[in-house]
Design a protein around this motif. Sequence first.
Motif, PDB file in Angstrom:
ATOM      1  N   GLN A   1      -9.823   4.349  -3.509  1.00  0.00           N
ATOM      2  CA  GLN A   1      -9.406   4.734  -2.165  1.00  0.00           C
ATOM      3  C   GLN A   1     -10.518   5.490  -1.468  1.00  0.00           C
ATOM      4  OE1 GLN A   1      -5.750   5.861  -1.070  1.00  0.00           O
ATOM      5  NE2 GLN A   1      -4.694   4.474  -2.437  1.00  0.00           N
ATOM      6  N   LEU A   2     -10.465   5.457  -0.148  1.00  0.00           N
ATOM      7  CA  LEU A   2     -11.439   6.187   0.664  1.00  0.00           C
ATOM      8  C   LEU A   2     -10.766   7.393   1.311  1.00  0.00           C
ATOM      9  CD1 LEU A   2     -13.242   3.051   2.002  1.00  0.00           C
ATOM     10  CD2 LEU A   2     -14.289   4.873   0.648  1.00  0.00           C
TER      11      LEU A   2
ATOM     12  N   ALA B   1      -4.492   4.343   3.174  1.00  0.00           N
ATOM     13  CA  ALA B   1      -5.620   3.890   2.360  1.00  0.00           C
ATOM     14  C   ALA B   1      -6.343   2.795   3.121  1.00  0.00           C
ATOM     15  CB  ALA B   1      -5.134   3.390   1.015  1.00  0.00           C
ATOM     16  N   VAL B   2      -7.043   3.191   4.149  1.00  0.00           N
ATOM     17  CA  VAL B   2      -7.665   2.194   5.000  1.00  0.00           C
ATOM     18  C   VAL B   2      -9.022   1.818   4.452  1.00  0.00           C
ATOM     19  CG1 VAL B   2      -8.657   1.811   7.268  1.00  0.00           C
ATOM     20  CG2 VAL B   2      -6.452   2.923   7.047  1.00  0.00           C
ATOM     21  N   ARG B   3      -9.264   0.566   4.364  1.00  0.00           N
ATOM     22  CA  ARG B   3     -10.553   0.074   3.924  1.00  0.00           C
ATOM     23  C   ARG B   3     -11.133  -0.743   5.060  1.00  0.00           C
ATOM     24  NH1 ARG B   3      -7.317  -0.686  -0.990  1.00  0.00           N
ATOM     25  NH2 ARG B   3      -7.391   1.333  -1.904  1.00  0.00           N
TER      26      ARG B   3
ATOM     27  N   ARG C   1     -20.292  -2.052  -4.077  1.00  0.00           N
ATOM     28  CA  ARG C   1     -20.157  -2.766  -5.342  1.00  0.00           C
ATOM     29  C   ARG C   1     -21.368  -3.651  -5.529  1.00  0.00           C
ATOM     30  NH1 ARG C   1     -14.006  -5.201  -5.796  1.00  0.00           N
ATOM     31  NH2 ARG C   1     -12.977  -3.189  -5.821  1.00  0.00           N
TER      32      ARG C   1
ATOM     33  N   TRP D   1     -14.213  -2.781   6.813  1.00  0.00           N
ATOM     34  CA  TRP D   1     -15.433  -3.492   6.493  1.00  0.00           C
ATOM     35  C   TRP D   1     -16.583  -2.981   7.338  1.00  0.00           C
ATOM     36  CZ3 TRP D   1     -15.293  -6.181   2.280  1.00  0.00           C
ATOM     37  CH2 TRP D   1     -14.055  -6.652   1.870  1.00  0.00           C
TER      38      TRP D   1
ATOM     39  N   ALA E   1     -18.055   2.971   0.237  1.00  0.00           N
ATOM     40  CA  ALA E   1     -17.875   2.342  -1.075  1.00  0.00           C
ATOM     41  C   ALA E   1     -18.812   1.143  -1.208  1.00  0.00           C
ATOM     42  CB  ALA E   1     -16.429   1.892  -1.237  1.00  0.00           C
TER      43      ALA E   1
ATOM     44  N   TRP F   1      -8.709  -4.774   0.470  1.00  0.00           N
ATOM     45  CA  TRP F   1     -10.041  -5.199   0.075  1.00  0.00           C
ATOM     46  C   TRP F   1     -10.077  -6.730   0.049  1.00  0.00           C
ATOM     47  CZ3 TRP F   1     -13.890  -1.800  -0.540  1.00  0.00           C
ATOM     48  CH2 TRP F   1     -13.580  -0.478  -0.850  1.00  0.00           C
TER      49      TRP F   1
ATOM     50  N   VAL G   1     -18.602  -2.190   0.704  1.00  0.00           N
ATOM     51  CA  VAL G   1     -17.325  -2.910   0.691  1.00  0.00           C
ATOM     52  C   VAL G   1     -16.232  -2.144   1.432  1.00  0.00           C
ATOM     53  CG1 VAL G   1     -17.761  -4.224  -1.402  1.00  0.00           C
ATOM     54  CG2 VAL G   1     -16.800  -1.936  -1.579  1.00  0.00           C
ATOM     55  N   GLY G   2     -16.547  -0.983   1.947  1.00  0.00           N
ATOM     56  CA  GLY G   2     -15.531  -0.269   2.705  1.00  0.00           C
ATOM     57  C   GLY G   2     -16.017   1.112   3.078  1.00  0.00           C
TER      58      GLY G   2
ATOM     59  N   GLN H   1       0.827  -1.208   0.000  1.00  0.00           N
ATOM     60  CA  GLN H   1       0.000   0.000   0.000  1.00  0.00           C
ATOM     61  C   GLN H   1       0.861   1.258   0.000  1.00  0.00           C
ATOM     62  OE1 GLN H   1      -3.481   0.016  -0.314  1.00  0.00           O
ATOM     63  NE2 GLN H   1      -2.844   2.088  -0.874  1.00  0.00           N
TER      64      GLN H   1
END
Lengths: 173, 240
Positions: B130-131, B85-87, B170, B89, B168, A81, B152-153, A29
Amino acid sequence: MGDDEFLDAFHEHLDRLHNLARGLTGNAQDAEDLVSETCLLALRGWRRQRPDDPAAWFATICLNAARSSYRRRAARPVEVWADDWLAAQPDPDADTAQAALVSLDTLRVRAAMQRLPEVQLQAITLMDLAGYTAAQTSSIIGAPRGTVLARVHRGRKALARLLQEEVPGAARR
Amino acid sequence: MRHDAERDAGRFLGGAMSPVEREDFTQHLLGCNACWSEMEQGRRGRRLAEATRAAAPGALRDRVRALVEVEPASTPTPFPSRRRAVRRWLAPVGVTVAAAAAVALILTSGPGTTEPPSLRQAVADFSAGQLPGAQLPALRAPDLSRLDLQPVGAGGGTYAGLDVDGYAYRDDAGRRIVLYLSDEAFPEAPGAWRLAGKDGPWVAQRGDVTVLCARLPHALLVVGQDDQLVRQAASALGVL
């Protein structure tokens, strides 16, 4: 038009920049963030003046950006993800054991590289991962060619030793 | 023979020797344990390092393209802060975002406009997958399951001084949208269509990305590549 030329040039060197960033930062990342930062900095510079050697110029920007902060953050955990995680898993139809071993070895090598002194890591990353020549590497890091070659060689030896130490019986087999 | 095995092996492996030097060194190797060992270790280390080479991910290629497309040519802006870039859940439990109703139209913005940094960042982050940041959003993800969109995030951060939460989604076909919510109104995009009244929602197109903004009760951006899906999401959220 100018930005299109920039994009073509940047994409042409994206693989080696990605490898450079991956080696310098230690995780996927941060590597992508570093390449993105490099892209924006390079784009602004490109609009002012085109470089003579885009490959070396991109690498210099990437290295300078990395020096600012990325290595200090290299140990942070990475979140992904689910799709990315699933995509990274070995193909069940492929040779699962072999794929797992390859993946494991790559992780071990990358971890060992992060234990090298910074000057050796930079030199190895530029030459062995990103594929720059000794002359280009010398220009990028601003050190004489002989110094670059010494750093690369010492880094390679250290890397080989580090990984050999992780497998105590390896040398006797 | 006095020599520096480390230096010579490094020069040989680095291609720094002339053809004559290489020939001499190759001959010398046969009878010198020190140089032989240096060469072995150097070669092994090089093979290990080279084995970690990998092609750049396709998503990174897309991200680079998006950055170049949205970076203004004539008005240098402060470099965007680097973010994790933290995703994160989220459970797909929804909270409906009520907002003013209007009708969506799409307009392609003209060249030479000055894009507000917060919008530019939102579009670039959408394109890059990215968020806005790592903070836990104030609200849970709005429910868009009726459109088969699953969260999804999510993550909160700052776009040009504006606190923003991003969500986000999908669907099974891989179509994506991102909702951006803020306590303050997003600036209007140059060339956007005002949909209803002077304070009504607006829509703009940035490349292949559609941006729809409604101002009440939160400043809400709906961003996606499928403009029909963007409008359906806005409708499902009660803003159209």
